[in-house]
Write an enzyme that holds these catalytic residues in place. Structure first.
Site, PDB file in Angstrom:
ATOM      1  N   HIS A  31       0.833  -1.210   0.000  1.00 23.23           N
ATOM      2  CA  HIS A  31       0.000   0.000   0.000  1.00 23.23           C
ATOM      3  C   HIS A  31       0.866   1.258   0.000  1.00 23.23           C
ATOM      4  O   HIS A  31       0.516   2.264   0.603  1.00 23.23           O
ATOM      5  CB  HIS A  31      -0.980   0.003   1.184  1.00 23.23           C
ATOM      6  CG  HIS A  31      -2.094  -0.988   0.989  1.00 23.23           C
ATOM      7  ND1 HIS A  31      -3.263  -0.685   0.339  1.00 23.23           N
ATOM      8  CD2 HIS A  31      -2.189  -2.299   1.325  1.00 23.23           C
ATOM      9  CE1 HIS A  31      -4.041  -1.761   0.300  1.00 23.23           C
ATOM     10  NE2 HIS A  31      -3.413  -2.757   0.883  1.00 23.23           N
ATOM     11  N   THR A  32       2.019   1.143  -0.637  1.00 16.41           N
ATOM     12  CA  THR A  32       2.900   2.311  -0.760  1.00 16.41           C
ATOM     13  C   THR A  32       2.908   2.834  -2.196  1.00 16.41           C
ATOM     14  O   THR A  32       3.208   4.003  -2.417  1.00 16.41           O
ATOM     15  CB  THR A  32       4.355   1.928  -0.399  1.00 16.41           C
ATOM     16  OG1 THR A  32       4.698   0.766  -1.162  1.00 16.41           O
ATOM     17  CG2 THR A  32       4.510   1.625   1.074  1.00 16.41           C
ATOM     18  N   ASP A  33       2.568   1.958  -3.170  1.00 16.87           N
ATOM     19  CA  ASP A  33       2.770   2.364  -4.575  1.00 16.87           C
ATOM     20  C   ASP A  33       1.897   3.555  -4.973  1.00 16.87           C
ATOM     21  O   ASP A  33       2.380   4.520  -5.547  1.00 16.87           O
ATOM     22  CB  ASP A  33       2.625   1.178  -5.554  1.00 16.87           C
ATOM     23  CG  ASP A  33       1.290   0.448  -5.503  1.00 16.87           C
ATOM     24  OD1 ASP A  33       0.468   0.731  -4.608  1.00 16.87           O
ATOM     25  OD2 ASP A  33       1.063  -0.418  -6.381  1.00 16.87           O
TER      26      ASP A  33
ATOM     27  N   SER B 112      -5.654  -9.952 -11.635  1.00 17.45           N
ATOM     28  CA  SER B 112      -6.263  -9.038 -12.618  1.00 17.45           C
ATOM     29  C   SER B 112      -5.189  -8.316 -13.424  1.00 17.45           C
ATOM     30  O   SER B 112      -5.339  -8.116 -14.634  1.00 17.45           O
ATOM     31  CB  SER B 112      -7.223  -8.062 -11.944  1.00 17.45           C
ATOM     32  OG  SER B 112      -6.557  -7.348 -10.953  1.00 17.45           O
TER      33      SER B 112
ATOM     34  N   ASP C 170       1.937  -3.904  -9.615  1.00 16.15           N
ATOM     35  CA  ASP C 170       1.683  -5.229 -10.191  1.00 16.15           C
ATOM     36  C   ASP C 170       1.984  -5.248 -11.682  1.00 16.15           C
ATOM     37  O   ASP C 170       2.601  -6.182 -12.204  1.00 16.15           O
ATOM     38  CB  ASP C 170       0.205  -5.631  -9.990  1.00 16.15           C
ATOM     39  CG  ASP C 170      -0.197  -5.639  -8.526  1.00 16.15           C
ATOM     40  OD1 ASP C 170       0.701  -5.548  -7.673  1.00 16.15           O
ATOM     41  OD2 ASP C 170      -1.401  -5.733  -8.242  1.00 16.15           O
TER      42      ASP C 170
END
Ligand code: GLA
Length: 372
Positions: free
Chosen positions: A30-32, A122, A162
């Site tokens: 949850h840093t990107d 996904s 991702d």
């Protein structure tokens, strides 16, 4: 080699195949989308696309996972209503690539071997599909367009970790703000990564993932920043934020710091330090960012307590899906059963535990006429 199922579905042979890997993130969660650092590795389970082109002006896609076939018109209508299923991802990719690139019609057979949530299925689907339809796109262009498909069309406010990982492959120490990266490897170490799949399903769109993005937007606004992806550059948590938002920002800032320390630990071959940072990362995701769940917390604590395990944490978006454990090579055989049984005692079913194998990035293989 011809895929027989392709033959029986479409009555023809594929021209080429595209493989898009999955990814695990070693650390930096949850840093990107906050412009910070992360450390994704492309892994060998993934999505295969078998493609045969034609001039029909439509794209027929069969997905083995959903056992569904659908014909997509290549002339896109801007007023299309979302179907809230896999078809939106196809349209998202078509919209993201067809502004500048002419997409050929054809038939695609999709086979996915990514078990559960948290391994970027996904993104694997979108990057692989974009590569199938536009083989000439550069890895960065592929990543950016696939990201746009999920973010702008499907509506998941995800970062680009991702898509970059799946396009480029291998292990990366990635700075999401400017996409600078260096390669990271655990080869020639005496450690390995094991995936612990809780089998708890989760779709990013229906989870609280977007809510976390909205909260970070609120943090950015409260401290006078115009962009969420500037947050990783903040030097401390301001005192005037409400407690929940303070905790969210604290996670992002400490997690970015942990990625930097993890990169150092890998360079210095200090595997225990790396494991310790992974444990800290999980605690921060659980307590400050609140994206864990009882199944993930249980499997992570069980793994952390095993001899040979150096560290464990949830991987990916959270709210279900997978955790990873860093352990001494070949130690997993001795603890896997123990973790499975203890987990079953709590939740009544076995998790899926398996070794992570790394992969190169998305790849196209042409079938020669003899192999058809
Ligand atoms: C999902 C998103 C990524 C990233 C992770 C959490 O996988 O697609 O962009 O935000 O969650 O690190």
């Amino acid at each position: 080699m011809i895929d027989r199922k392709f033959q029986s579905e479409f009555g023809s042979s594929p021209d080429y195949k595209v493989f898009a890997p999955s990814r695990i993130n070693l650390i930096g969660e949850h840093t990107d989308y906050c412009g910070g650092e992360c450390m994704p590795f492309a892994t060998s389970n993934g999505t295969d696309f078998f493609f045969s082109s034609n001039d029909s002006g439509t794209l027929e896609v069969y997905t083995e996972r959903f056992k569904e076939r659908h014909a997509f018109a290549l002339k896109l209508s801007k007023t299309r209503r979302m179907s809230l299923d896999w078809k939106d991802y196809v349209y998202g990719v078509l919209f993201a690539i067809s502004d500048e690139h002419k997409v050929k019609g054809g038939q695609i057979f999709v086979r996915q071997s990514i078990g559960s949530a948290g391994l970027a299925s996904s993104a694997s689907f979108c990057v692989g599909l974009a590569k199938t339809l536009c083989p000439e796109l550069s890895p960065f262009d592929l990543a950016k367009r696939s990201w746009q498909a999920e973010r702008s069309y499907v509506g998941v406010k995800c970062g680009i970790m991702d898509q970059i990982s799946i396009s480029l492959g291998g292990g990366l120490n990635l700075k999401a703000k400017d996409l600078s990266f260096s390669s990271v490897s655990l080869d020639n170490s005496d450690c390995q990564l094991v995936i612990l799949d809780t089998l708890v399903p989760r779709e990013l769109l229906s989870s609280n993932y977007n809510n976390r993005y909205e909260e970070m937007l609120e943090v950015a606004e409260a401290i006078g920043l115009t962009r969420v992806d500037s947050l990783a550059g903040v030097d401390r948590v301001p005192q005037n934020l409400r407690p929940k938002l303070k905790a969210r920002l604290r996670h992002v800032l400490t997690e970015c710091e942990r990625v930097k320390r993890a990169a150092k630990a890998i360079e210095m071959r200090e595997w225990r330090v790396l494991g310790f940072l992974m444990n800290q990362s999980h605690a921060s995701l659980r307590d400050d960012y609140e994206v864990s769940c009882p199944e993930l917390d249980t499997i992570v604590s069980l793994a952390q307590a095993q001899k040979g395990v150096l560290g464990a944490r949830l991987t990916g978006g959270g709210f279900g899906g997978c955790a990873i454990a860093l352990c001494q090579k070949n130690s997993a055989q001795s603890w896997q059963k123990v973790v499975e049984e203890a987990y079953r005692e709590v939740f009544g079913y076995n998790p899926n535990i398996f070794e992570a194998n790394f992969s190169q990035g998305v790849k196209l293989t042409r079938f020669s006429s003899e192999s058809k």
